[in-house]
Motif scaffolding. Structure first.
Motif, short mmCIF file in Angstrom:
data_model
loop_
_atom_site.label_atom_id
_atom_site.label_comp_id
_atom_site.label_asym_id
_atom_site.label_seq_id
_atom_site.Cartn_x
_atom_site.Cartn_y
_atom_site.Cartn_z
N TYR A 79 0.85 -1.20 0.00
CA TYR A 79 0.00 0.00 0.00
C TYR A 79 0.88 1.24 0.00
CZ TYR A 79 0.93 -0.16 5.07
OH TYR A 79 1.53 -0.20 6.31
N ASN A 80 0.32 2.33 -0.50
CA ASN A 80 1.02 3.61 -0.56
C ASN A 80 0.80 4.36 0.75
OD1 ASN A 80 1.74 3.51 -3.55
ND2 ASN A 80 -0.48 3.30 -3.63
N VAL A 81 1.88 4.86 1.33
CA VAL A 81 1.81 5.56 2.62
C VAL A 81 1.75 7.07 2.41
CG1 VAL A 81 2.92 5.94 4.84
CG2 VAL A 81 3.05 3.69 3.76
N LEU A 82 0.72 7.68 2.97
CA LEU A 82 0.60 9.14 2.97
C LEU A 82 0.86 9.66 4.37
CD1 LEU A 82 -2.75 9.41 0.95
CD2 LEU A 82 -0.42 9.60 0.04
N GLU A 83 1.09 10.95 4.49
CA GLU A 83 1.33 11.54 5.81
C GLU A 83 0.09 11.35 6.69
OE1 GLU A 83 2.53 15.83 7.85
OE2 GLU A 83 2.28 15.67 5.67
N ASN A 84 0.30 10.95 7.93
CA ASN A 84 -0.84 10.71 8.83
C ASN A 84 -1.25 12.01 9.53
OD1 ASN A 84 1.54 10.74 10.35
ND2 ASN A 84 0.66 9.48 11.98
N ASN A 85 -1.82 12.90 8.74
CA ASN A 85 -2.20 14.22 9.25
C ASN A 85 -3.54 14.63 8.65
OD1 ASN A 85 -2.20 17.29 9.50
ND2 ASN A 85 -0.33 16.76 10.62
N SER A 86 -4.34 15.34 9.45
CA SER A 86 -5.67 15.74 8.99
C SER A 86 -5.62 16.70 7.80
CB SER A 86 -6.47 16.38 10.15
OG SER A 86 -5.77 17.50 10.67
N LYS A 87 -4.47 17.35 7.60
CA LYS A 87 -4.38 18.27 6.45
C LYS A 87 -4.48 17.52 5.12
CE LYS A 87 0.70 18.45 6.45
NZ LYS A 87 1.88 19.31 6.73
N ILE A 88 -4.15 16.22 5.12
CA ILE A 88 -4.32 15.42 3.90
C ILE A 88 -5.81 15.34 3.56
CG2 ILE A 88 -4.00 13.13 2.88
CD1 ILE A 88 -1.39 14.61 3.31
N ILE A 89 -6.66 15.15 4.57
CA ILE A 89 -8.11 15.12 4.34
C ILE A 89 -8.59 16.45 3.81
CG2 ILE A 89 -10.37 14.71 5.40
CD1 ILE A 89 -8.55 12.25 5.39
N ARG A 90 -8.10 17.53 4.40
CA ARG A 90 -8.49 18.87 3.93
C ARG A 90 -8.10 19.08 2.47
NH1 ARG A 90 -5.50 23.89 6.62
NH2 ARG A 90 -3.84 22.88 5.42
N ASP A 91 -6.88 18.64 2.11
CA ASP A 91 -6.43 18.79 0.73
C ASP A 91 -7.27 17.93 -0.22
OD1 ASP A 91 -4.50 20.53 1.57
OD2 ASP A 91 -2.86 19.08 1.51
N ILE A 92 -7.64 16.74 0.20
CA ILE A 92 -8.44 15.85 -0.65
C ILE A 92 -9.79 16.47 -0.94
CG2 ILE A 92 -9.70 13.65 -0.72
CD1 ILE A 92 -7.33 12.38 0.80
N VAL A 93 -10.49 16.93 0.10
CA VAL A 93 -11.85 17.46 -0.10
C VAL A 93 -11.85 18.80 -0.82
CG1 VAL A 93 -12.75 16.20 1.90
CG2 VAL A 93 -11.95 18.55 2.20
N ASN A 94 -10.68 19.48 -0.86
CA ASN A 94 -10.56 20.74 -1.59
C ASN A 94 -9.90 20.56 -2.96
OD1 ASN A 94 -11.73 22.57 0.32
ND2 ASN A 94 -9.88 22.38 1.58
N SER B 96 -12.52 15.10 14.36
CA SER B 96 -13.33 13.98 13.86
C SER B 96 -14.57 14.42 13.09
CB SER B 96 -13.75 13.07 15.03
OG SER B 96 -14.54 13.79 15.96
N ILE B 97 -15.26 15.45 13.59
CA ILE B 97 -16.49 15.90 12.91
C ILE B 97 -16.14 16.44 11.53
CG2 ILE B 97 -18.54 17.35 13.08
CD1 ILE B 97 -18.12 17.44 16.10
N TYR B 98 -15.08 17.25 11.47
CA TYR B 98 -14.65 17.80 10.18
C TYR B 98 -14.30 16.67 9.22
CZ TYR B 98 -11.80 20.13 6.66
OH TYR B 98 -11.28 20.58 5.46
N ILE B 99 -13.49 15.73 9.67
CA ILE B 99 -13.03 14.65 8.79
C ILE B 99 -14.20 13.86 8.23
CG2 ILE B 99 -11.77 12.45 8.73
CD1 ILE B 99 -9.79 13.71 10.74
N PHE B 100 -15.11 13.45 9.13
CA PHE B 100 -16.23 12.62 8.67
C PHE B 100 -17.18 13.41 7.77
CE2 PHE B 100 -20.62 11.22 8.97
CZ PHE B 100 -20.49 9.90 8.56
N GLU B 101 -17.64 14.56 8.22
CA GLU B 101 -18.67 15.30 7.49
C GLU B 101 -18.14 15.82 6.15
OE1 GLU B 101 -21.69 15.21 8.26
OE2 GLU B 101 -21.64 14.58 10.36
N GLU B 102 -16.90 16.29 6.12
CA GLU B 102 -16.35 16.81 4.87
C GLU B 102 -16.06 15.70 3.87
OE1 GLU B 102 -16.03 20.05 3.90
OE2 GLU B 102 -17.21 20.43 5.70
N LEU B 103 -15.57 14.57 4.35
CA LEU B 103 -15.37 13.44 3.44
C LEU B 103 -16.69 12.95 2.86
CD1 LEU B 103 -12.61 11.20 5.08
CD2 LEU B 103 -12.56 12.17 2.78
#
Length: 449
Positions: free
Chosen positions: A183-198, A227-234
């Motif tokens: 598997y491909n490893v990405l940085e374990n940071n919430s900013k990755i989620i922010r970048d994905i949804v944007n 957690s709320i941001y990660i779930f709801e935005e995804l």
């Protein structure tokens, strides 16, 4: 949700074997499912206990019920709380819910020993929507705060098949060790989620272009500040890009415990905004009486609380209790469970509880009779019919208010998992303890080498 056959000799469970179910475990079960069954005969509770001077003394059922009656009679309803356990069947969960609502009239009941965020407004928000069998059709899998090899062994096998047969690309936020496939490893940071949804990350385009992507969110994520941001935005991102539709739903929550989805279906939650109000009050020592219904993972600094534990093993929950009422293990009573993809399954009684232990639902029914001079249900069948009616009536009628949320930068890591001691039965298993010790010794030898 693996389908199994339980073989017994007298009271003891001697063997656990897989039953074929192509939709879930095929013909497989994990070694832990197969070999942890010796824990069903160790550290068992078979008679009520009462703590005197920090020591447990054996008492009769009538004495135990009398002490509970006296304690609850002198305690206001808003000072009574309850937390249900990780292996509690659904009919017991339902009668606990009825007990709190109708008998003691308390709203302080929850199924979560941690502050997991749960959006209960729609069932798809807390189940594995791509299905266990369906994951093999996925062409892109993203793991967020989860280690499926330790949290859901059979699912991990399906992901491996998806990689081998379907050439699925697999990504993980953080290096979570050997999963038996690359598997491909990405940085374990919430900013990755922010970048994905944007749409600012390479995965954004991959998700949009994938025919059947699967986003798998672990429960470790759901207790983060973000957690709320990660779930709801995804979720909003997947909806916007038509990855949640009638043919395929990419949103997946990976629950770790057998009773999690069933307890959410029965709305054993202490708020309608996803927050765990009951747990917050427990941590602030705002209750006088706390019921632990097979709950072993609750951690708080006990002060004056009077704790009533109902369960099958002398484990963590029993240690902090003032009264212990011996219940039944999952092999000793019929019970319904809802697996992580939302499928209700029935477990049939294979053995019987030891000594004076009783079935869990029966204990709740008898406590209700002591307090109100009337049982909640005359028979088990009446209880089950009432539970099924509740599930049918409330499956599409859920009030939920998404709380206001902001983005917080935080690391996304998987909670440390004690795989061989993940529940009370496994912790009581000599076989699982030997496996754990072997693993520790193996790790020590690796370090020395």
């Amino acid at each position: 949700g693996s389908n199994i056959r339980v073989d017994t000799y007298g009271w003891e469970v001697k063997r656990v074997l897989p039953r074929i179910n192509e939709e879930i475990n095929e013909e497989w079960i994990s070694d832990k499912t197969r070999y942890a069954c010796d824990g069903l005969k160790n550290q068992r509770l078979d008679i009520p206990y009462f703590k005197i001077d920090n020591k447990f003394e054996k008492i009769s059922w009538s004495e135990a019920y009398k002490k509970i009656f006296n304690k609850i009679s002198e305690t206001p309803s808003d000072k009574i709380a309850g937390i249900t356990g990780d292996m509690t069947n659904m009919e017991t969960l339902f009668i606990i819910k009825e007990f709190f609502e109708k008998t003691i009239k308390s709203k302080n009941l929850d199924s979560r020993p941690h502050n997991y965020y749960v959006n209960s407004g729609d069932r798809m928000n807390y189940i594995f929507n791509s299905k266990i069998e369906g994951i093999q059709e996925s062409d892109l899998i993203v793991l967020i705060g989860t280690n499926p090899r330790l949290e859901a062994t059979i699912l991990n096998l399906r992901i491996r098949k998806s990689h081998i047969k379907n050439k699925a690309e697999i990504y993980s936020l953080g290096n979570i060790g050997d999963l038996t496939y690359p598997y491909n490893v990405l940085e374990n940071n919430s900013k990755i989620i922010r970048d994905i949804v944007n749409n600012k990350h390479e995965l954004s385009k991959k998700i949009i272009n994938a025919k059947k992507p699967s986003i798998i969110i672990g429960q470790s994520v759901l207790k983060l500040k973000s957690s709320i941001y990660i779930f709801e935005e995804l979720k909003n991102y997947l909806l916007k890009n038509d990855k949640i539709n009638d043919e395929w739903n990419s949103l997946n929550i990976l629950s770790k415990n057998a009773s999690t989805v069933g307890s959410y279906d029965l709305n054993i939650l202490s708020s309608n905004n996803g927050l765990n109000i009951t747990l917050d009050k427990i941590n602030k020592n705002q209750f006088d009486v706390i019921f632990l219904f097979g709950q072993e993972d609750l951690k708080f600094k006990k002060r004056k609380e009077f704790i009533i534990y109902i369960g099958s093993h002398g484990d963590r929950g029993a240690e902090m209790a003032d009264i212990i009422l011996p219940g039944s293990a999952y092999t000793e009573q019929d019970g319904y469970y809802t697996n992580l993809e939302g499928k209700i399954q029935k477990a049939y009684k294979a053995s019987y509880p030891p000594g004076e232990a009783k079935e869990d639902w029966q204990i709740i029914n008898e406590i209700s009779a002591i307090l109100k001079r009337k049982k909640l249900y005359a028979t088990r069948d009446e209880l089950i019919n009432s539970m099924i009616n509740y599930l049918n009536l409330h499956k599409d009628k859920r009030k939920f208010q998404i709380p206001k949320y902001n983005y917080y930068e935080s690391s996304i890591s998987v909670d440390e998992i004690d795989y061989y001691h993940s529940n009370s039965v496994a912790r009581a298993s000599k076989t699982m303890s030997e496996c754990k010790n072997e693993k520790i010794n193996l790790n020590i030898n690796r370090v020395e080498d």
